[in-house]
Scaffold this motif. Structure first.
Motif, PDB file in Angstrom:
ATOM      1  N   GLU A 243      14.626  10.967  -3.081  1.00 14.15           N
ATOM      2  CA  GLU A 243      15.217  10.559  -4.428  1.00 14.15           C
ATOM      3  C   GLU A 243      14.966   8.473  -4.375  1.00 14.15           C
ATOM      4  N   LEU A 244      15.317   8.687  -3.005  1.00  9.95           N
ATOM      5  CA  LEU A 244      15.775   6.497  -2.380  1.00  9.95           C
ATOM      6  C   LEU A 244      14.449   6.558  -2.889  1.00  9.95           C
TER       7      LEU A 244
ATOM      8  N   VAL B 156      13.009   2.453   5.045  1.00  7.65           N
ATOM      9  CA  VAL B 156      12.583   0.556   5.125  1.00  7.65           C
ATOM     10  C   VAL B 156      11.897   0.600   6.883  1.00  7.65           C
ATOM     11  N   SER B 157      12.585   0.786   7.293  1.00 10.01           N
ATOM     12  CA  SER B 157      12.387   0.597   8.780  1.00 10.01           C
ATOM     13  C   SER B 157      10.374   1.342   8.937  1.00 10.01           C
ATOM     14  N   LEU B 158      10.759   2.923   8.550  1.00 13.39           N
ATOM     15  CA  LEU B 158       9.856   3.496   8.572  1.00 13.39           C
ATOM     16  C   LEU B 158       8.550   2.658   7.913  1.00 13.39           C
TER      17      LEU B 158
ATOM     18  N   PRO C 107       0.369  -0.937   0.259  1.00  7.84           N
ATOM     19  CA  PRO C 107       0.070   0.014   0.031  1.00  7.84           C
ATOM     20  C   PRO C 107       1.164   0.988   0.156  1.00  7.84           C
ATOM     21  N   LEU C 108       0.419   2.470  -0.687  1.00  2.00           N
ATOM     22  CA  LEU C 108       0.717   3.553  -0.899  1.00  2.00           C
ATOM     23  C   LEU C 108       1.089   3.911   0.849  1.00  2.00           C
TER      24      LEU C 108
ATOM     25  N   VAL D 108      12.353   1.988  -3.198  1.00  3.24           N
ATOM     26  CA  VAL D 108      11.518   2.193  -1.458  1.00  3.24           C
ATOM     27  C   VAL D 108      10.264   2.452  -2.420  1.00  3.24           C
ATOM     28  N   PRO D 109       9.835   1.157  -3.055  1.00  2.00           N
ATOM     29  CA  PRO D 109       8.037   1.152  -3.721  1.00  2.00           C
ATOM     30  C   PRO D 109       7.544   0.720  -2.521  1.00  2.00           C
TER      31      PRO D 109
END
Length: 196
Positions: free
Chosen positions: A35-36, A184-186, A9-10, A41-42
């Motif tokens: 940018e990342l 990624v953790s967030l 999910p977004l 990080v989709p």
């Protein structure tokens, strides 16, 4: 039979820099994070929210439970976000005044920070802004903000090798990878709190 990959999910992230300086390293961290998310990080979309137009907090500016239009617009951005990314410079061992001002406006009734997952990153000298992060986490306890604990991200912007270019853009690849891990953790923590 083809494997089906579930789309994440977004996650909409409101990103706030506590520094108003044009070449701010902390704002540069937010640009790098944006940018990342586009590259690796989709499922995460970060919007930098400019806090420079906010007036100094003054309850005389509140009228019948409403706030000045610029404050209302800021509060709405926070309310609509799934999570928050703070870039917190350190001023005098603590949180910078512009960031504290923004936090205070959004904490006015109703508190729009409540139940939001959050992460904090910092760039600076010495400890890389680390002291400001601990003060921000203390503030978050009262606001009902839920900070990820790890990974922590601080960076000494002045220690070789060069971490930022002349415009304040993050150029250090190791730091970019560390920043990616924060995102990624967030993302994972936000999905967990949302029960997804």
């Amino acid at each position: 039979m083809e494997a089906v990959t579930a789309m994440k999910p977004l996650i909409r992230v409101a990103a706030i820099s506590g520094s108003l300086r044009k070449g701010s390293f902390n704002t540069g961290l937010l640009r790098a994070a944006i940018e990342l998310t586009k590259e690796s990080v989709p499922g995460m979309q970060i919007e930098h929210i400019d806090i420079s137009p906010l007036p100094l907090i003054n309850t005389d500016l509140e009228t019948n439970g409403t706030y000045p239009p610029v404050v209302e617009a800021f509060r709405q951005k926070i309310l609509e976000a799934d999570s928050i990314l703070f870039a917190s410079p350190e001023y005098n061992f603590s949180v910078a005044a512009p960031l504290k001002n923004a936090i205070d406006w959004a904490s006015r009734s109703p508190n729009v920070w409540a139940d939001k997952p959050a992460a904090v990153v910092s760039a600076g000298g010495g400890f890389g802004g680390g002291r400001s992060q601990y003060h921000l986490r203390q503030i978050g306890v009262f606001l009902d903000l839920h900070f990820i604990n790890k990974p922590e991200f601080t960076i000494n912007a002045f220690q070789p090798p060069q971490k930022f270019d002349a415009e304040g853009n993050l150029v250090d690849e190791v730091a970019k990878e560390r920043l990616k891990q924060v995102l990624v953790s967030l993302q994972a923590f936000t999905l967990r709190l949302q029960g997804k």
